[in-house]
Design an enzyme around this catalytic site. Structure first.
Site, PDB file in Angstrom:
ATOM      1  N   LYS A  52       0.835  -1.207   0.000  1.00 41.21           N
ATOM      2  CA  LYS A  52       0.000   0.000   0.000  1.00 41.21           C
ATOM      3  C   LYS A  52       0.865   1.250   0.000  1.00 41.21           C
ATOM      4  O   LYS A  52       0.554   2.246  -0.640  1.00 41.21           O
ATOM      5  CB  LYS A  52      -0.917   0.003   1.228  1.00 41.21           C
ATOM      6  CG  LYS A  52      -2.169  -0.820   1.015  1.00 41.21           C
ATOM      7  CD  LYS A  52      -3.009  -0.873   2.272  1.00 41.21           C
ATOM      8  CE  LYS A  52      -3.961   0.318   2.346  1.00 41.21           C
ATOM      9  NZ  LYS A  52      -4.928   0.146   3.472  1.00 41.21           N
ATOM     10  N   TRP A  98       1.029 -11.858 -12.743  1.00 39.19           N
ATOM     11  CA  TRP A  98       1.563 -12.716 -13.803  1.00 39.19           C
ATOM     12  C   TRP A  98       2.474 -13.827 -13.272  1.00 39.19           C
ATOM     13  O   TRP A  98       2.976 -14.610 -14.048  1.00 39.19           O
ATOM     14  CB  TRP A  98       2.255 -11.895 -14.888  1.00 39.19           C
ATOM     15  CG  TRP A  98       3.312 -10.921 -14.420  1.00 39.19           C
ATOM     16  CD1 TRP A  98       4.236 -11.132 -13.461  1.00 39.19           C
ATOM     17  CD2 TRP A  98       3.551  -9.607 -14.921  1.00 39.19           C
ATOM     18  NE1 TRP A  98       5.031 -10.041 -13.313  1.00 39.19           N
ATOM     19  CE2 TRP A  98       4.641  -9.062 -14.205  1.00 39.19           C
ATOM     20  CE3 TRP A  98       2.945  -8.818 -15.921  1.00 39.19           C
ATOM     21  CZ2 TRP A  98       5.144  -7.793 -14.436  1.00 39.19           C
ATOM     22  CZ3 TRP A  98       3.460  -7.560 -16.145  1.00 39.19           C
ATOM     23  CH2 TRP A  98       4.540  -7.038 -15.405  1.00 39.19           C
ATOM     24  N   CYS A 156      -1.984 -11.359  -7.378  1.00 42.56           N
ATOM     25  CA  CYS A 156      -0.841 -11.164  -6.475  1.00 42.56           C
ATOM     26  C   CYS A 156      -0.482  -9.684  -6.612  1.00 42.56           C
ATOM     27  O   CYS A 156      -1.347  -8.849  -6.404  1.00 42.56           O
ATOM     28  CB  CYS A 156       0.300 -12.100  -6.828  1.00 42.56           C
ATOM     29  SG  CYS A 156       0.690 -12.213  -8.582  1.00 42.56           S
TER      30      CYS A 156
END
Lengths: 642, 723
Positions: free
Chosen positions: A342, A432, A428
């Site tokens: 974040k 990828w 995630c």
């Protein structure tokens, strides 16, 4: 001195006929630590990257002792025109050229001491051959080399140099050689061709010229794959919004997205998702219509940004499935990592902004942890194995722990769809790496199509290649920067997970272990680059041209069966026939499928005989009813003992 | 009421079995997903078993195809199979491990049975009458601790069975031991046949131990060097523990013999007889090679170690490794060095059993057949006087004597089977069922500690049950090898390994009979492979860093073309350097990286460890069907061959009658579903359903084990157990 070619011919043809027949008295096999038997080496030329195929076959053959000798007649006609004498010659692929040849090179074999021979370097492989005592060949394709190291060699005076090839496939062969003034240094030549991209050279895949009867590039057609899944339907549409890769340059041109959403909204969602990787459908359950949706992390940032369109997007995905009023998000990352993300403008979906959404972290560590784990594994299995501490050494790599996390995560996703009838969103950070691992494993559990030889190819093409797994960065194709932190064995990990499943469900997969090893070897070989369609020959062309080698004879279609692997440490094993295969002491187990193949041949032979006799008997009874002459008491073929 | 009559009708009582105590409205905790409640029914204690009769007789009949025991139902546990009986009172927070004749001061709310076959079963008494629940618990505890061997149910059962079946057998005129092909080695002819089979011409059967005159633990007939007279042996016998003069086990094709013996009673005084016997063993060797002696007490873990390792379970593999390794070394002496081997152990009744049978299993393919394996166990365990009674602790009298040596042996056999899956005629199911039979007290095989003890008990028993003297004890008290006592013919086909049967078919087809004699050809080769240190620990402990630094020194050692290599290391390396001949010598790889965990045996009762639709059985299924097809085809061919062309009724396409077919899964017809049946799980043919699941055993030893804990089933963890 025996003639290796003749022996090779015999072996090859017997193999072609389906049995592995090895003369138990033949001392060639297993004589030297590595792949050292003359009969097998000469027919590496048959297939472009035959070495590992033959290696595996050799392993299988070496452990098989009995054979059904009577039933298989040698049939030397097949492909024998391709057999050439290679006493001291290097077999070359179409398009391959020799770069340098050095004589009197010592191969420092960790298992059998010094071997003196000739080293040849082409633009595709390093080829070492010794004819000193027993013939010995070492064949390393250059793509597999991770880095080159010079080592000290304390023998035979001046100008001696030592070279270690640290490879990506868990081995590190070492050589000692004498520097010659007149010749270019081996290291330079090797470096140039092992890392062509660092030297502004093309990958060998672009130079390779072999033609295969089957074209692998036709394996995956997105439209027909989605049609197979029953798409489009009333809730999901096949969108061309990314046809020019403008929306997201790492996504395929064809995407499946909900029907009820405007292009404008999608563009806003794209801005809110890392690398513009918006939520798109990967798989839809044929009955419940629950879906697997993949994307990247939302760009929430430290100030908890919101995106109305993104929230609505997920709501629509949930609504598309009438069976459930929930949506589950599986974030592959460790929760702590997601939180730190974040601060870097990334983040995760807040359950308070996304109503009816349940967020789960799967706590899978990042690519750097995985890379480190495999590096430790290499130290455990090569060059020598410390048997006294085998189990603890394996434990300390944590490799199986990560395999467990992945399989457990994928099983959770599959169970959510199958039992919970709930749609899931998987991501995630960029969507990828771990995302591809998880979605493809879950799809493998849920959909029996992906467990076929063709289906698996579609799965890899779809979930990995078309959705932009960074193969070249993760593998480091042709790049000499071995310390690059972008490298990571994620695809290896995925294939390992698949292998674990094949161990637990030995009859549920159409492909065999050799297939998985071949896929991995080609990942490094650069012979068949997976990311550059149209320009190179695909791995799949090679495999689909000889599917019988890669087929599991026990296969039965568990259609509509969901297969959940067990993920307890008791049920996960180290894949020694891949990781520890260079160690001659790690003998593979006698494969059960070999016995099955022999029995199949026996059955065919018996069936043939019974049919023969039936024909004879019926013709006999016919003729004896019409003609009462007692002369023709045949029955001659009956003498064959059974 | 009708309800109770129905329940009563459902309990199956064997001949001689009586109900001791019972309690109704008991809940058994089971682990099906759709049955969180458990199973309601009646808990019964008989003089043979703990039985549970579910109220609803058919909750789910999916498992009809799994192995069903002829005498024991799905929920039955023989009393001899109980390891511990634990009663718990939930509300008072009390628990007690019940022994024989003990008092119970609280009313149990739960009963947990820990079984020797690794099952853990839990009954709850929430709705049952507290007094009758207590009575049943005490009865179970009491009857599982019999005061005397003759009180074991087998004596009652076999007596009844004998008298019930006697009439029929007389009518048929069937000979004693009818149908039983396994030699028992209780008569000299069995030994004679073994001498002939292995060409041991310099050895003879000796009967000085007739009536157990010389040794109380040796069989009546043993095999000794031909050069020793009975009188010599009589004189020497006193020098050995319990009079156990060295006993021949087996002969290698090269003439080397495998011999086992006990230690000397007084090593200082009795050296001479030992030397005499060694000289005779040397004389019996065709090249007069000196025998090699291996003292097992010094080279192997003790019996106590084995018991504690079994409790820790994880270590059982490590133990097996030590035994397989030692056996392989003995193989090297017999085969590679062509010298006889004498296995010596203090009593010659424990470790010697394991090693001698493993050595023979590695060297002689005959013992890898079903009958051969059974004769091996009979010869090296039962007749050699392995103290099954004490080691199994059937009477629960002395826990210190308990040790799972036979299980350890079975685990070693499985390790070999795992590495050479087509080399054995029998399956891992067979091994598992054999181990389970240890805990069923109906067979003479596992009940006694010596053949003398067996003889005495069975004579008493015969007198007691009015069985005529001279009747063969095998007839009235059969060994475990009479599998029809436990399983139907169909279920017994689960013992047959399709890969072995199929291979056999291939051999016969070629008309080549593979014999054991080919060993010589296979092993003597001029090829010298490159050196590999067999002990891989040489570079152990070095991490990457030191490896880099010490590269030069390492290279030096690396560059030495041939390292010091012991002859045995060379022997093994050479053997491993070529394909194994399944009909010849077989040496397993015994490094930790090759020792596997016997999942079927250890995890079959753990619901969480059960792979639905997976496991090795899915390949067994296909192989079995294929081999069945092959056998049908072969029988058709035989019929064609047999019929003369004149009278040609077309052979029956169905193949041999189903009771003669050897495969469990029959060839599929086109109507069969394409996929294997759903009931095939990794636990097949066992079903973990009746056992506790992890959900209900949180914090119990088994769940700790599943999480990788080392302690399992021991009393300490039981104490910490949060039930």
């Amino acid at each position: 001195r025996r003639d290796p070619t003749a022996a090779a011919l015999k072996c090859r043809t017997v193999l072609a006929a389906g049995t592995l027949s090895v003369n138990p008295a033949d001392p060639g096999i297993w004589s030297l630590g590595e792949r050292a038997s003359a009969p097998y080496f000469t027919f590496f030329v048959f297939s472009p990257t035959g070495s590992h195929v033959e290696w595996c076959k050799q392993l299988i053959a070496a452990t098989i002792s009995s054979q059904i000798s009577g039933s298989v007649q040698p049939d030397i006609v097949s492909r024998d025109n391709k057999v050439k004498m290679f006493q001291n010659q290097v077999p070359l692929l179409p398009g391959e050229t020799i770069q340098t040849t050095v004589k009197d090179v010592m191969y420092i074999c960790p298992f059998s001491g010094l071997v003196n021979g000739t080293l040849t370097i082409t633009d595709y492989k390093l080829y070492f051959i010794s004819v000193e005592k027993s013939p010995f060949i070492l064949d390393v394709n250059l793509g597999v080399i991770s880095r080159l190291e010079t080592i000290c060699v304390p023998i035979q005076g001046e100008n001696n140099k030592g070279l270690e090839l640290v490879c990506k496939d868990m081995r590190s062969p070492r050589f000692a050689y004498k520097m010659e003034e007149s010749q270019p240094d081996v290291v330079e030549v090797l470096a140039k061709h092992a890392f062509p991209l660092s030297h502004s050279l093309p990958l060998f895949a672009f130079l390779y010229k072999e033609q295969f009867p089957v074209d692998g590039w036709k394996v995956y057609d997105p439209a027909s794959e989605y049609r197979r899944q029953g798409l489009p339907n009333e809730s999901w549409t096949i969108s061309k919004i990314n046809s020019t890769y403008e929306l997201c340059d790492t996504y395929p041109s064809i995407l499946v997205i909900p029907t009820n959403i405007t292009d404008e909204d999608i563009k806003r969602v794209a801005v809110f998702r890392a690398k513009h990787r918006i939520p798109v459908l990967s798989w839809i359950h044929p009955e419940s219509q629950a879906t697997i949706v993949r994307c990247s992390q939302p760009l929430v940032g430290p100030s908890d940004r919101r995106c109305k369109e993104d929230e609505r997007f997920l709501q629509i995905i949930m609504d598309a499935n009438a069976q459930s009023h929930k949506l589950t998000i599986f974030d592959a990352r460790q929760s702590s990592v997601a939180i730190t993300n974040k601060a870097k403008d990334g983040g995760y979906e807040s359950e308070s902004f996304y109503p009816n959404v349940e967020l789960n972290f799967l706590e899978i560590p990042n690519i750097h942890v995985m890379r480190e784990s495999l590096r430790k594994m290499k130290d455990v299995v090569y060059p020598t194995i410390d048997e006294a501490h085998w189990h603890s050494a394996i434990d300390q790599t944590h490799w199986l722990d990560y395999i467990r996390l992945l399989l457990a995560g994928a099983a959770k996703i599959a169970d959510k769809l199958e039992s919970g009838k709930t749609s899931v969103v998987v991501h995630c950070s960029d969507g990828w790496d771990r995302t591809a691992q998880l979605t493809s494993l879950a799809m493998l559990m849920l959909d029996s199509y992906y467990r076929t030889l063709r289906g698996f190819q579609v799965l890899v093409e779809k979930e990995w290649i078309s959705f932009g797994h960074k193969f070249s960065a993760r593998v480091g194709h042709g790049d000499e920067n071995h310390a690059n932190s972008e490298r990571s064995p994620l695809f290896v990990q995925f294939i390992d997970c698949v292998w674990q499943m094949t161990r637990q469900f030995p009859a549920a997969f159409e492909f065999n272990e050799l297939f998985l090893i071949t896929v991995l070897d080609h990942l490094y070989s650069c012979l068949v680059a997976q990311e550059v369609p149209g320009k190179t020959v695909a791995l799949w062309s090679y495999i689909n041209s000889q599917p019988e080698d890669f087929t599991n004879p026990f296969y039965v279609d568990y259609e509509n069966h969901v297969l959940y692997p067990l993920v307890s440490s008791r049920h996960l094993e180290l894949w020694t026939s891949y990781y520890a295969r260079w160690n001659p002491r790690m003998r593979p187990q006698v494969p059960v499928h070999q016995t099955l193949k022999e029995l199949l041949i026996l059955r065919a032979e018996l069936q043939r005989r019974v049919e023969e006799l039936q024909r004879e008997a019926s013709s006999h009874s016919l003729s004896s009813s019409s003609d009462h002459s007692p002369t023709h008491t045949t029955g001659t073929p009956l003498h064959t003992a059974v | 009421t009708f309800f109770f009559i129905l329940i009563f009708l459902l309990i199956y009582l064997s001949p001689g079995e009586i109900v001791v105590n019972e309690v109704n409205f008991v809940r058994k905790c089971i682990s099906t997903e759709n049955n969180q409640e458990g199973l309601w029914g009646k808990l019964i204690c008989t003089n043979f078993k703990v039985s549970f009769i579910p109220q609803d007789p058919s909750p789910k009949q999916v498992f009809t195809s799994t192995l069903s025991h002829l005498l024991l139902g799905e929920h039955d546990i023989p009393l001899t199979c109980l390891e511990q009986v634990v009663t718990v009172n939930d509300t008072k927070g009390k628990k007690k491990v019940l022994g024989s004749n003990q008092k119970l001061k609280f009313n149990p709310t739960e009963l947990i049975l820990y079984c020797k076959d690794l099952r853990i079963i839990r009954f709850c008494f929430d709705e049952a009458g507290p007094e009758s629940a207590k009575k049943v618990c005490l009865a179970i505890a009491h009857y599982s601790h019999p005061a005397d061997l003759q009180l074991l149910f087998g004596f009652e059962y076999q007596g009844r069975r004998y008298h019930e079946s006697k009439g029929i057998e007389r009518v048929n005129g069937s000979p004693p031991r009818g149908g039983l092909q396994t030699p028992m080695f209780d008569r000299s002819s069995d030994w004679d046949r073994e001498i002939k089979r292995t060409n041991a011409s310099e050895w003879r059967v000796c009967s000085i131990n007739q009536s157990y005159f010389v040794s109380s633990s040796l069989p009546e007939h043993i095999v000794v060097p031909a050069s020793l007279t009975d009188q010599d042996l009589m004189n020497y016998a006193v020098s050995f523990t319990d009079g156990r003069i060295p006993m021949w086990c087996w002969n290698h094709a090269n003439g080397s013999a495998l011999v086992r013996m006990a230690s000397l009673t007084d090593p200082l005084q009795h050296r001479k007889p030992e030397q005499k016997i060694f000289a005779a063993i040397t004389k019996s060797h065709p090249q007069r090679n000196e025998p090699f002696r291996s003292d097992l007490d010094k080279s192997l873990p003790s019996i106590l170690d084995i018991q504690s390792a079994f409790v820790k379970l994880r270590q059982i593999c490590i133990l097996g490794e030590a035994f397989l390794k030692h056996s392989a070394e003995m193989v090297y002496h017999l085969d590679g060095k062509n010298s006889s081997v004498i296995l010596q152990e203090e009593e010659d009744r424990d470790l010697n059993c394991v090693i001698s049978s493993l050595v023979q299993l590695m060297l002689d393919p005959h013992y890898r057949s079903l009958i051969g394996f059974q004769s091996l166990v009979q010869k090296e365990w039962v007749m050699a006087g392995h103290r099954f009674l004490d080691r199994c602790n059937h009477l629960k009298k002395n826990d210190k004597e308990e040790s799972p040596l036979f299980l350890l042996f079975l685990d070693c056999v499985w390790q070999m089977m795992n590495q050479y899956p087509a080399a054995f005629e029998f399956t891992e199911t067979y091994l598992t069922v054999l181990s389970d039979s240890m805990w069923i007290p109906l067979f003479s095989t596992f009940l006694f500690s010596s053949s003398k003890q067996r003889r005495q008990h069975l004579m008493d028993f015969a007198k007691h049950k009015a069985i005529p003297q001279g009747e063969d004890q095998v007839v009235y008290f059969p060994p475990v090898w009479e599998w029809s006592q436990q399983f139907s013919t169909k279920d017994q086909t689960l013992f047959n390994n399709p890969m072995y049967v199929g291979k056999g078919a291939a051999c016969v087809q070629n008309g080549e009979v593979k014999t054991f004699k080919r060993t010589k050809k296979a092993y003597s080769s001029t090829l010298r492979g490159p050196s590999t240190p067999v002990r891989n620990g040489i570079k152990g402990g070095e991490d990457t860093l030191t490896r880099r630094v010490s590269l030069v020194t390492e290279l030096k050692s690396e560059l030495t073309p041939v390292k010091d290599e012991s002859p045995s290391e060379r022997f093994f390396k050479e053997w491993f350097s070529r394909p194994a001949d399944l009909q010849g010598m077989l040496i397993p790889l015994v490094m930790p990286s090759h020792m596997a965990f016997w999942k079927l045996f250890f995890l079959r009762w753990v619901p969480e460890a059960c792979i639905s639709k997976g496991g090795p059985v899915t390949t067994y299924h296909k192989l079995s069907q294929l081999v069945d097809e092959i056998e049908i085809l072969q029988s058709q061919l035989r019929q064609y061959k047999g019929t003369s062309p004149r009278s040609t009724p077309l052979p029956n396409p169905g193949g041999p009658p189903s009771e003669r077919r050897r495969m469990y899964f029959k060839a599929s017809s086109p109507d069969d579903p394409p996929t294997p049946p759903d009931y095939l799980t990794s636990s097949f043919p066992f079903t973990p359903e009746g056992n506790l699941s992890r959900r209900t055993v949180q914090g119990t030893p088994i769940s700790k084990f599943l999480n990788g804990a080392r302690i399992w089933l021991s009393t300490e963890t039981l104490a910490n157990d949060t039930v």
